[in-house]
Design an enzyme around this catalytic site. Structure first.
Site, PDB file in Angstrom:
ATOM      1  N   GLN A 144      47.454  45.488 -28.248  1.00  0.00           N
ATOM      2  CA  GLN A 144      47.009  44.885 -29.497  1.00  0.00           C
ATOM      3  C   GLN A 144      46.237  45.866 -30.375  1.00  0.00           C
ATOM      4  O   GLN A 144      45.769  46.912 -29.918  1.00  0.00           O
ATOM      5  CB  GLN A 144      46.131  43.670 -29.196  1.00  0.00           C
ATOM      6  CG  GLN A 144      46.886  42.467 -28.678  1.00  0.00           C
ATOM      7  CD  GLN A 144      45.985  41.245 -28.611  1.00  0.00           C
ATOM      8  OE1 GLN A 144      45.619  40.812 -27.534  1.00  0.00           O
ATOM      9  NE2 GLN A 144      45.635  40.707 -29.757  1.00  0.00           N
ATOM     10  N   HIS A 145      46.112  45.495 -31.637  1.00  0.00           N
ATOM     11  CA  HIS A 145      45.180  46.071 -32.618  1.00  0.00           C
ATOM     12  C   HIS A 145      45.529  47.451 -33.154  1.00  0.00           C
ATOM     13  O   HIS A 145      44.966  47.862 -34.158  1.00  0.00           O
ATOM     14  CB  HIS A 145      43.757  46.155 -32.057  1.00  0.00           C
ATOM     15  CG  HIS A 145      43.191  44.877 -31.550  1.00  0.00           C
ATOM     16  ND1 HIS A 145      43.156  43.729 -32.295  1.00  0.00           N
ATOM     17  CD2 HIS A 145      42.633  44.568 -30.363  1.00  0.00           C
ATOM     18  CE1 HIS A 145      42.587  42.762 -31.580  1.00  0.00           C
ATOM     19  NE2 HIS A 145      42.275  43.246 -30.405  1.00  0.00           N
ATOM     20  N   ASP A 164      50.077  42.035 -25.899  1.00  0.00           N
ATOM     21  CA  ASP A 164      50.124  42.024 -24.434  1.00  0.00           C
ATOM     22  C   ASP A 164      49.385  40.847 -23.822  1.00  0.00           C
ATOM     23  O   ASP A 164      49.861  40.234 -22.848  1.00  0.00           O
ATOM     24  CB  ASP A 164      49.621  43.352 -23.863  1.00  0.00           C
ATOM     25  CG  ASP A 164      48.275  43.794 -24.408  1.00  0.00           C
ATOM     26  OD1 ASP A 164      47.630  43.038 -25.165  1.00  0.00           O
ATOM     27  OD2 ASP A 164      47.848  44.921 -24.071  1.00  0.00           O
TER      28      ASP A 164
END
Length: 488
Positions: free
Chosen positions: A84-85, A245
């Site tokens: 992520q991110h 994820d």
């Protein structure tokens, strides 16, 4: 004789790409292909070249198919679950303009603070996005890029998350899902769409962003000829939107509207995360109030320092991972890369309570305790957000996943500090299995959580609770509370 249909679930993590080949009907894993990623940087810098993610994905798929002995013609769908991110900026040809800024790159901590203040504080952010900006969040990384590399920001023709980038390479379609989008800082979990006011605050044009599919199991396109050639797969197979994820792990565990609700999970990996699928929209500034990929919500707390931090302490002491003993009087807060929960991005590791009688194994045990304590304290906040009294929910099993769940000392430390019953799922690749369920659902138009539930991927060994080590808990809590001004 024709082979049974299979699907491919890809886990594109910080460290590697894993491609799980699964029977589309039963979810039975046939093989897992792997290929490493490379992370560059030091002193808060964490970057990766997205082109290497794509090459690793291709290598992992080829390795998985070869190991499974499956013909490429048997593959019916593919989905990617990604870290992520991360911030990926693309040129007009879809090529990365620079290396991706990863979730654990902490350079954007000042931008996170400035963004929080600019909107009116944590409560204002929580009301819109469900989360307060921290260094990990993509919005803070975009502002860092905007302020420090204006040529890259102004030259961007596309802004993507890691899984978005790979999905676009597969299908030629710019698409994301509500789960991963909810970790950007510019997606509103209240409206289920990008927030125009936040985009204006960030200096980010909506035209740079991918379309948000209804779920991670939505078929957003078909495998392009170019991607098919790179992967050795037939053109036209279903490509699901995919997700982050953590959202994929939830699907793999059967968490969601068509499965388990309000059942907590602790993931022990590079980061430590606690989460649960719930119908209650999260509203706590202490948590990441993510959307799940199936229409429910996935409140989550993430710690930066988990297995890698403890492994570092073990290496410094010249000990094996399972040479640890309970920490005695020592408290070790292993915030080696700063920390996200609690929000201490500039913190370093802290050791206190050292005595002449303290042993090396006790110091290693204290590192385990510090990492587990941080995650479990966040779990209590998460349960409250779900409307559950942590004390009253002590009998509800805690599902333990990630690499640490296979380590004896990790499991015993969680048991001792939590006092909870544990379930350790037998499946070892829950993120990839969740992605495979998304791929299968994209083919069949079924619910992905129901699909994973029918596969039984979240089932595993049940461990009875042990008496909670309250003195250790209180010792660590006291040390953290007293040290917070110094750490932060």
């Amino acid at each position: 004789m024709p082979q049974a249909p299979v699907v491919i679930g890809v886990d594109s993590s910080t460290q590697s790409a894993k491609a799980l080949i699964a029977d589309a009907e039963t979810g039975r894993p046939l093989a897992v292909g792997r290929a490493p990623h490379r992370v560059d940087g030091a002193a808060g810098v964490r970057e990766s070249d997205p082109e290497l993610w794509w090459r690793a994905l291709c290598e992992a798929v080829a390795a998985g198919l070869k190991e499974a002995g499956v013909a490429a013609s048997a593959v019916t769908g593919i989905a990617v679950a990604g870290q992520q991110h991360g911030l990926v900026v693309l040129d007009r040809a879809g090529r990365p303009l620079r290396p991706a800024l990863l979730w654990n790159d902490t350079r954007s901590a000042p931008q996170a603070t400035a963004l929080t203040e600019a909107l009116g504080g944590p409560a204002a952010w929580t009301a819109r996005t469900g989360s307060v900006p921290v260094a990990a969040v993509t919005a803070a990384k975009w502002r860092w890029l905007y302020e420090n590399e204006p040529a890259h920001a102004s030259g961007a023709a596309g802004v993507r998350l890691p899984h978005d980038f790979l999905t676009e390479r597969l299908a030629g379609t710019a698409a994301t899902d509500p789960g991963d989008a909810s970790g950007t800082g510019w997606y509103s979990t209240a409206t289920g769409s990008y927030d125009p006011e936040l985009l204006e605050l960030l200096g980010l044009g909506a035209h740079l962003l991918p379309e948000v599919a209804a779920s991670g199991a939505t078929r957003v396109g078909s495998l392009t000829a170019r991607a098919a050639e790179a992967l050795g797969l037939p053109t036209g197979i279903a490509v699901a939107a995919g997700t982050g994820d953590n959202m994929a792990a939830a699907v793999g565990l059967g968490l969601g509207g068509a499965g388990l609700l309000d059942h907590p999970v602790l993931s022990l990996g590079t980061s430590g995360t606690v989460f649960a699928a719930t119908r209650t929209r999260p509203g706590s500034p202490a948590l990441s109030g993510f959307a799940a990929t199936d229409g429910t919500f996935l409140p989550l707390a993430c710690t930066l320092n988990c297995t890698l931090a403890v492994d570092k302490v073990a290496a410094l002491l010249g000990l094996g991972r399972d040479d640890a003993e309970p920490g005695g009087e020592a408290v070790l807060l292993p915030y080696l890369d700063g920390e996200r929960t609690p929000d201490l991005p500039t913190a370093a590791g802290l050791l206190t309570g050292l005595r002449h009688t303290t042993t090396g194994p006790q110091l290693l045990g204290a590192a385990y305790e510090g990492a587990v304590f941080t995650a479990l304290r966040a779990l209590d906040d998460l349960l409250r957000v779900c409307g559950i009294d942590p004390a009253g929910a002590a009998a509800r099993p805690l599902r333990l996943i990630g690499g640490g769940a296979r380590g004896r000392t990790w499991v015993e430390t969680v048991r001792r500090l939590s006092g909870r019953p544990l379930i350790v799922p037998r499946a070892t690749e829950l993120v990839a299995l969740g992605a495979a369920a998304l791929a299968a659902a994209a083919v069949s138009c079924a619910d992905p959580v129901a699909t994973a539930g029918a596969w039984g991927t979240g089932e595993g060994a049940a461990l009875e609770p042990v008496a909670r080590d309250t003195p250790a808990w209180e010792r660590i809590a006291s040390a953290l509370d007293r040290a917070a001004p110094v750490l932060g």
